[in-house]
Structures are given as C-alpha cells and as structure tokens.
Design an enzyme around this catalytic site. Sequence first.
Site, mmCIF file in Angstrom:
data_model
loop_
_atom_site.group_PDB
_atom_site.id
_atom_site.type_symbol
_atom_site.label_atom_id
_atom_site.label_comp_id
_atom_site.label_asym_id
_atom_site.label_seq_id
_atom_site.Cartn_x
_atom_site.Cartn_y
_atom_site.Cartn_z
ATOM 1 N N CYS A 1 -2.402 48.698 0.035
ATOM 2 C CA CYS A 1 -1.840 48.166 1.282
ATOM 3 C C CYS A 1 -2.954 47.777 2.264
ATOM 4 O O CYS A 1 -3.809 48.596 2.609
ATOM 5 C CB CYS A 1 -0.909 49.183 1.934
ATOM 6 N N LYS B 1 -1.838 51.832 -8.086
ATOM 7 C CA LYS B 1 -1.964 50.399 -7.833
ATOM 8 C C LYS B 1 -3.173 50.192 -6.931
ATOM 9 O O LYS B 1 -3.265 50.803 -5.866
ATOM 10 C CB LYS B 1 -0.684 49.898 -7.153
ATOM 11 N N ASN C 1 -1.299 41.770 -11.279
ATOM 12 C CA ASN C 1 -0.503 41.422 -10.095
ATOM 13 C C ASN C 1 -1.248 40.426 -9.215
ATOM 14 O O ASN C 1 -2.460 40.524 -9.037
ATOM 15 C CB ASN C 1 -0.200 42.705 -9.299
ATOM 16 N N GLY C 2 -0.476 39.474 -8.702
ATOM 17 C CA GLY C 2 -1.015 38.504 -7.753
ATOM 18 C C GLY C 2 -0.617 37.096 -8.132
ATOM 19 O O GLY C 2 -0.955 36.606 -9.212
ATOM 20 N N ASP C 3 0.186 36.476 -7.256
ATOM 21 C CA ASP C 3 0.572 35.075 -7.440
ATOM 22 C C ASP C 3 1.377 34.801 -8.704
ATOM 23 O O ASP C 3 1.288 33.701 -9.253
ATOM 24 C CB ASP C 3 -0.650 34.155 -7.423
ATOM 25 N N ARG D 1 5.808 38.866 -3.928
ATOM 26 C CA ARG D 1 6.556 38.053 -2.964
ATOM 27 C C ARG D 1 7.581 37.108 -3.574
ATOM 28 O O ARG D 1 8.603 36.817 -2.953
ATOM 29 C CB ARG D 1 5.568 37.272 -2.087
#
Length: 228
Positions: free
Chosen positions: A3, A42, A103-105, A128
């Site tokens: 985060c 994570k 993870n990511g995009d 997202r």
Amino acid sequence: MGCPAPKVSNNGSGSALMKRPQLCGEIVAAVKAAVPVPVTAKIRKGWDGNSVNAVEVAKLCETAGADAITVHGRTRDQMYAPPVDWDIIRQVKQAVNIPVIGNGDVVSAQAAAQLLEQTGCDLVMVGREALGNPWIFSQINAYLTDSCRILPPPGLQERMLVMMKHIQKMCDYKGEHRAMNEARKHVGWYLKGMKNAAEFRRQAGYLESWVQLEQLVKEIMEANCESC
Ligand SMILES: Cc1cc2nc3c(=O)[nH]c(=O)nc-3n(C[C@H](O)[C@H](O)[C@H](O)COP(=O)(O)O)c2cc1C
C-alpha cells in the site's frame, strides 16, 4: 506490503515495509506461526527506483514460510501510474520456489496471458480493472483455458443487473445508508464506456437510497436502450 497511501506508509506499514526486508520476513514468520491457513504476502518492486529489492524481500518471505507471493511491478513512488515492470516479476519467479502471482495493469484477458507468458508467473492478480468489470475474471479464464476464446462484453441489461445485485449485497452487509454512499463510486465504474456516462456518474454522486438507484438505473437504461 504494497500500500502506497501516505497515511499507511508514513507509519512504516504497507509499502514502507519494503525498506525493512528483515522485518518483512519476521512478520511472515509470526503470521505463519499464528494461523492454520496458507499465508501469502504481497509486495512491490521496491520503495523507489534506487532501492529495487523485490527479489530480496520475496526470498526472505519464502524462507519465513510464505506459501505464495504476489508482486506488484511498481515501486512505491510510482503509486499506480504506468508502466508496470513485468521483468521484476520474472526475476522473482526465477528466485523463489513458491507460487508467484503477477500483478499490475492486467486490464484484459490478453494482458493476463502476456503477463503469464513473459514472466513465467503462476497466477495473475487483477486490481483496478475489476472495478465495475467483474466479468474480467471469466474473460481471462475463457481465454486461458479455452484456446484464447474471447467472451463478448456484457450487454447493458446484464451490466445493470449485476451492478444492482452487487449494491443489494452491499446494502445487506453494511446497511443501506453506508452502502449507498459507497455505491456512488461503484455505479461510476459500472458506467464506463456508456452513453452519457459523465452525466449519470455526476447524478450517482448524490445517491442516498435504493429507490434513487432504481430510478437512476431506469434512466440509464432508457438513454442507452439501443445497446440492450
Ligand atoms: C482503491 C485501491 C485499493 C487497494 N487496496 C488494496 C488492498 O487493500 N490490499 C492490497 O494488497 N492491494 C490493494 N490495492 C492494490 C491493488 O491490489 C493492485 O496491487 C494495484 O492496483 C495494481 O494492480 P492493477 O494495475 O491491476 O490495478 C488497492 C488499489 C486501489 C486502486
């Protein structure tokens, strides 16, 4: 350990833990000793571009007993802005023996397939893109398990039905007042790409009750009915 929000990382929590790799391992070991379920961690690529240490932190988490590790391929100072570095996910995958979740995009089924292929990671995590688009998961699964099958996007009626079901469940769980407050942003996400979305999103910002939501959905359906 990912985060980036100042209210979290200024306390030494979330992504600030990337600055203290040993502590990351100690936390995983403590959680592992305390719970009977699998423990996953994570992490991010690192704190900033000068301190990329995902491989080191991942190895320490593995040694401490983590059952899997998710890597968000951005540093903390990149927050959520592209580009995401998939190569760091590949490096972590090569360095540990536990499953690695990339993870990511991941914004489409094709992106999920590319991430798996380019990094060798075992699973992907969607962030997202899932907001207002819970169909992304079945789209990815169809693509990966059924010869690159591309599921058509949901029609307006299905989108509105699922949105209502989602918000109904939020009402059951949190009570109407709190749920409708939170529903404002979800309605905005479900409207992505629709006709007059900006205006309906503005109206959604005032939602206070389930009855108002029903009225808004009726108006959205009328304005977009040719795509039902
Ligand atoms: C509003 C918001 C809330 C998030 N909350 C969490 C969280 O509670 N725990 C977590 O591990 N990641 C959280 N994330 C990060 C996402 O899980 C993910 O790592 C990040 O968005 C990158 O993936 P994406 O490019 O697919 O969105 C959050 C992200 C956003 C935008």
